[in-house]
Design a protein around this motif. Structure first.
Motif, PDB file in Angstrom:
ATOM      1  N   ASP A  28       0.825  -1.209   0.000  1.00  0.00           N
ATOM      2  CA  ASP A  28       0.000   0.000   0.000  1.00  0.00           C
ATOM      3  C   ASP A  28       0.858   1.257   0.000  1.00  0.00           C
ATOM      4  N   VAL A  29       1.901   1.248   0.811  1.00  0.00           N
ATOM      5  CA  VAL A  29       2.805   2.393   0.884  1.00  0.00           C
ATOM      6  C   VAL A  29       3.500   2.607  -0.460  1.00  0.00           C
ATOM      7  N   MET A  30       3.991   1.535  -1.053  1.00  0.00           N
ATOM      8  CA  MET A  30       4.679   1.650  -2.330  1.00  0.00           C
ATOM      9  C   MET A  30       3.730   2.137  -3.423  1.00  0.00           C
ATOM     10  N   PHE A  31       2.473   1.697  -3.355  1.00  0.00           N
ATOM     11  CA  PHE A  31       1.493   2.135  -4.342  1.00  0.00           C
ATOM     12  C   PHE A  31       1.246   3.633  -4.207  1.00  0.00           C
ATOM     13  N   ALA A  32       1.084   4.124  -2.970  1.00  0.00           N
ATOM     14  CA  ALA A  32       0.855   5.547  -2.746  1.00  0.00           C
ATOM     15  C   ALA A  32       2.063   6.374  -3.174  1.00  0.00           C
ATOM     16  N   LEU A  33       3.261   5.889  -2.840  1.00  0.00           N
ATOM     17  CA  LEU A  33       4.482   6.578  -3.255  1.00  0.00           C
ATOM     18  C   LEU A  33       4.571   6.693  -4.780  1.00  0.00           C
ATOM     19  N   LEU A 167       0.886  10.407   4.022  1.00  0.00           N
ATOM     20  CA  LEU A 167       2.191  11.056   4.185  1.00  0.00           C
ATOM     21  C   LEU A 167       3.192  10.505   3.176  1.00  0.00           C
ATOM     22  N   TYR A 168       3.166   9.188   2.995  1.00  0.00           N
ATOM     23  CA  TYR A 168       4.050   8.581   2.002  1.00  0.00           C
ATOM     24  C   TYR A 168       3.684   9.061   0.594  1.00  0.00           C
ATOM     25  N   GLY A 169       2.378   9.111   0.306  1.00  0.00           N
ATOM     26  CA  GLY A 169       1.943   9.553  -1.012  1.00  0.00           C
ATOM     27  C   GLY A 169       2.329  10.990  -1.293  1.00  0.00           C
ATOM     28  N   ALA A 170       2.185  11.857  -0.272  1.00  0.00           N
ATOM     29  CA  ALA A 170       2.570  13.256  -0.428  1.00  0.00           C
ATOM     30  C   ALA A 170       4.077  13.376  -0.634  1.00  0.00           C
ATOM     31  N   ALA A 171       4.834  12.512   0.053  1.00  0.00           N
ATOM     32  CA  ALA A 171       6.294  12.516  -0.121  1.00  0.00           C
ATOM     33  C   ALA A 171       6.655  12.142  -1.552  1.00  0.00           C
ATOM     34  N   GLY A 172       5.943  11.155  -2.092  1.00  0.00           N
ATOM     35  CA  GLY A 172       6.173  10.791  -3.491  1.00  0.00           C
ATOM     36  C   GLY A 172       5.841  11.941  -4.418  1.00  0.00           C
TER      37      GLY A 172
END
Length: 204
Positions: A28-33, A167-172
């Motif tokens: 999920d984190v990798m997908f959002a990133l 947060l991870y997605g915004a970082a990406g």
């Protein structure tokens, strides 16, 4: 509703465990990133929202006992798993072929990113099995209907998951903003992530 929750110590343990699990980089984190890197911060946050909505879908399945049936049917599990892998592979191909400034990227991919995040999560039966294994540990028939407890706990888990994944997605997305001139490279990085997730889901 409060009566359905564990005691303060148990609730703190549940939230702490959920936070640690969500902070650990996973699919999920990798997908959002990758979504953020491809479409910007808004797309990354939208993908996180979609992932959380997909999580709620699995919570509902668990509360209804459907996840247990899925776990008992290898054929159904594999069918959903391969469908999810195929969808991720399709996203990988689209990202690889994306131009330097696609309409989707300019729009931030809001609704589309939510849909992709939700569908990716729904088509991952491992999430259903995880929810099935995790939530019941914090339920107690003495506090009331177990299905209601599972829904409430699952809602809390999905909420914390959204904030962490967002947060991870915004970082990406910030990565994309800083490297806007290399949009093609970021699209191909996203394609590689999607393809890797597809392989992980299909082969695991």
């Amino acid at each position: 509703m409060i009566a359905l929750l564990p005691d303060p110590a148990g609730l703190l343990g549940f939230l702490g465990a959920g936070l640690i699990l969500n902070l650990t980089p996973g699919a999920d984190v990798m997908f959002a990133l990758a979504s953020g890197a491809r479409g910007g911060p808004r797309a990354g946050i939208a993908a996180a929202l979609g992932v959380s909505l997909g999580c709620l879908f699995h919570v509902a399945l668990t509360a209804g006992g459907v996840a247990a049936l899925l776990a008992a049917s290898p054929a159904a599990f594999d069918a959903i798993r391969y469908a999810g892998a195929a969808y991720l592979l399709w996203l990988a191909v689209r990202s690889w072929r994306a131009g330097l400034a696609t309409a989707e990227a300019r729009a931030g991919g809001g609704l589309a990113a939510i849909g992709r995040g939700a569908l990716t999560n729904i088509l991952n039966p491992k999430v259903a099995l995880f929810i099935l294994a995790f939530l019941p540990q914090f339920a107690d028939p003495a506090r009331g209907p177990v299905w209601a407890q599972l829904l409430l706990l699952g809602g809390l888990f999905a909420l914390t998951a959204f904030f962490v994944t967002a947060l991870y997605g915004a970082a990406g997305g910030a990565l994309r903003t800083r490297l806007a001139r290399r949009a093609r490279l970021l699209n191909r990085i996203a394609a590689g992530v999607f393809a890797g997730l597809a392989a992980r889901l299909a082969l695991a």
